[in-house]
Enzyme design. Structure first.
Site, PDB file in Angstrom:
ATOM      1  N   ASN A 124      43.051  41.974  45.664  1.00 12.54           N
ATOM      2  CA  ASN A 124      43.138  43.233  44.922  1.00 12.54           C
ATOM      3  C   ASN A 124      42.509  43.158  43.525  1.00 12.54           C
ATOM      4  O   ASN A 124      41.858  44.091  43.080  1.00 12.54           O
ATOM      5  CB  ASN A 124      44.606  43.639  44.784  1.00 12.54           C
ATOM      6  N   ASP A 197      41.477  45.523  38.690  1.00 12.08           N
ATOM      7  CA  ASP A 197      41.287  45.706  40.134  1.00 12.08           C
ATOM      8  C   ASP A 197      39.813  45.566  40.496  1.00 12.08           C
ATOM      9  O   ASP A 197      38.948  46.106  39.820  1.00 12.08           O
ATOM     10  CB  ASP A 197      41.757  47.104  40.564  1.00 12.08           C
ATOM     11  N   ASP A 228      48.174  39.050  49.037  1.00  9.93           N
ATOM     12  CA  ASP A 228      48.962  39.623  47.955  1.00  9.93           C
ATOM     13  C   ASP A 228      48.632  41.112  47.774  1.00  9.93           C
ATOM     14  O   ASP A 228      47.494  41.528  47.979  1.00  9.93           O
ATOM     15  CB  ASP A 228      48.594  38.847  46.675  1.00  9.93           C
ATOM     16  N   HIS A 232      47.506  47.798  47.608  1.00  8.37           N
ATOM     17  CA  HIS A 232      46.911  48.304  46.362  1.00  8.37           C
ATOM     18  C   HIS A 232      45.389  48.162  46.310  1.00  8.37           C
ATOM     19  O   HIS A 232      44.790  48.368  45.257  1.00  8.37           O
ATOM     20  CB  HIS A 232      47.527  47.585  45.159  1.00  8.37           C
ATOM     21  N   GLU A 265      51.606  41.198  52.151  1.00  3.73           N
ATOM     22  CA  GLU A 265      52.679  41.723  51.318  1.00  3.73           C
ATOM     23  C   GLU A 265      52.465  43.220  51.158  1.00  3.73           C
ATOM     24  O   GLU A 265      51.544  43.646  50.464  1.00  3.73           O
ATOM     25  CB  GLU A 265      52.672  41.054  49.931  1.00  3.73           C
TER      26      GLU A 265
END
Ligand SMILES: [Ca+2]
Length: 518
Positions: A124, A197, A228, A232, A265
């Protein structure tokens, strides 16, 4: 007289034989019990007080003995932060933890013991010290400018500090100025300004991760990745793009290693988690971790724990036939389970018992098996593992002064190994029992007719064979009548405390006991 003595000797011989005999491990990768390690706090090999890869390699026999089939390493790539989630180089090992050769040795030694290695991969964002971002900050002419997400300040005026907080982030500021220059373009950093990001709409950035995947899978021989912050990759309003990204990622990784294991996740409710399963066939079951904690804490099941679990599990299986549930009690982002359970070791046992009898692949957070305690902030839920008294084991790490777990508040592993009634032996016995059971490892789950709030009960089934699992989450003895559908279960196959009994179709279950009947 002589005959009696021979008889006694023979019994002693049989006893020793049974102690030495280890049951066969039927849990083939990726099924089995996994173990999450914060390398920094685990085992030190060079005396600097910081855990490292060579230290972990020395403890592989310990993990093998515990029954661990896979190790998830929290980030090990170079990063200026102690948790190493702010990656500055994806193709290296942080020097605090060792070298590439140390890592190769760890993987080789783990594989010799039939233990697989997963590494945390952060797709991410990078750390703000990553050379890509340093270059991108220099301006629009940087070849890495489009590796990140930029916006003119006026276009984002309403969004700069409007992000709502979520389960995995309490930060509301998502657009950040470069070096305090509030007039120029801002960059997007969902978590904070130190973790810009990446722009995963950019094919060049995607290709970077294909190359990174090749390096870790082909060169370093890892077995898979823990992904992870998987939800997002794109902002919340682009959930469909997030799902598609992981399908693409999985296909690319499978081209490199067809049996690559990916566990993601996605810290959300089940409905939001399910669409990720096509790309990430194993996902951490946060809901169940919370639910087990709340039932054990209360000492009674008023939420229909198994009904809830089965509903989520069936829902996920409907979304993906390949789904492998990744269950756990707590991870490195949450207060330790024993602290959540008021440091009651009995409750910790029954919570672990529930975890080890459910379907899926249970993850144990390092130190859980010796009863480490810890509450947020983060560094205090990630304290040094307690190997021995007075740091007598040279592996003991000392990078921080623990606030919760030390050799006075937690019985060190060395002592627990000598005590058959210790939490460590409970974990070891339970994990190795699970590993020996095809039904517990691969079977389905159904509810039972038992309606006693102190009892969590379910049936596991595989190829027509059934096990009845009973957990007493309360502090009183409970008697359960085995009638109708349960009449066939007559023999205790496993008893966590060796104190339950079955007589005349009744099971007497002492406080906090976990038993499995066949
Ligand atoms: Ca070290």
């Amino acid at each position: 007289m002589r005959k009696i003595r021979t008889g006694i000797l023979f019994i002693v011989f049989l006893f020793l034989l049974s102690c030495g005999k280890k049951s066969e491990n039927v849990a083939k990768w990726p099924y089995g019990v996994n173990y999450e390690v914060f390398v920094r706090s685990y085992a030190d090999s060079n005396g600097d007080g910081i855990g490292d890869l060579n230290g972990l390699t020395r403890k592989l026999d310990y993990l093998k003995d515990l029954g661990v089939g896979g190790i998830w390493l929290m980030p090990i790539m170079p990063s200026p932060t102690n948790h190493k989630y702010h990656v500055v180089d994806y193709n290296a090992i942080d020097p605090e933890y060792g070298s590439i050769d140390d890592f190769k040795r760890l993987v080789e030694e783990a594989h010799k013991r039939d233990i697989r290695i997963l590494v945390d991969l952060i797709v991410n964002h990078t750390g703000s010290d990553h050379p890509w971002f340093k270059s991108a900050m220099e301006g629009k002419n940087s070849p890495y400018r489009d590796y990140y997400v930029w916006a003119n300040k006026d276009s984002i005026r309403d969004q700069i500090s409007k992000k709502s907080i979520s389960l995995d982030s309490d930060n509301v500021t998502q657009w950040h100025a470069v070096n305090g220059d509030t007039l120029s373009e801002h960059y997007y950093g969902f978590f904070n300004g130190e973790t810009p990001d990446l722009n995963l709409d950019n094919p060049k950035v995607k290709q970077e991760f294909v190359e990174i995947g090749k390096y870790w899978l082909n060169e370093l021989k890892v077995d898979g990745f823990r992904l992870d912050a998987a939800k997002h990759i794109f902002p919340t309003d682009r959930a469909t793009d997030n799902h598609a990204f992981w399908i693409w990622f999985r296909e690319e990784m499978q081209k490199i290693k067809p049996d690559v294991y990916l566990v993601g996740e996605v810290w959300s409710k089940a409905e939001d988690v399910a669409p990720y399963l096509k790309g990430l066939p194993a996902l951490f079951n946060f809901d169940m971790g919370y639910a087990i904690t709340s039932v054990v804490k209360a000492g009674k099941d008023t939420i229909d724990l198994i009904g809830k679990y089965k509903a989520i599990n069936d829902f996920y299986h409907k979304n993906s036939g390949e789904f492998i549930d990744a269950t756990f009690l707590k991870n490195h982002d949450q207060n330790r389970i024993l602290s959540e359970l008021s440091a009651d070791l009995n409750k910790a046992c029954v919570a672990a018992g529930i975890l080890f009898t459910l379907p899926g692949t249970p993850y144990v957070y390092y130190g859980e098996e010796i009863g480490m305690i810890g509450m947020k902030p983060d560094e205090y839920i990630r304290e040094p593992f307690i190997w021995d008294f007075d740091a007598n084991d040279k592996s003991q790490t000392s990078w921080e002064d623990p606030r919760y777990s030390n050799d006075e508040t937690v019985t060190p592993l060395s002592r627990q190994k000598e005590d058959p009634s210790s939490l460590y032996h409970f974990y070891k016995k339970f994990i190795n029992y699970r590993n020996s059971s095809r039904i517990l490892t691969y079977g389905s789950i159904t509810k039972t007719p038992v309606k006693i709030t102190e009892i969590v009960s379910f049936i596991r089934e595989l190829d027509g064979s059934h096990l009845l699992v009973l957990h007493n989450v309360s502090d009183v003895e409970v008697t359960i009548r085995l009638t109708d559908d349960l009449a066939g279960f007559k023999t205790i196959e496993f008893d966590s405390g060796n104190s339950a009994s079955v007589r005349n179709s009744e099971v007497k279950l002492p406080a906090y006991a976990s038993v499995v009947l066949k």
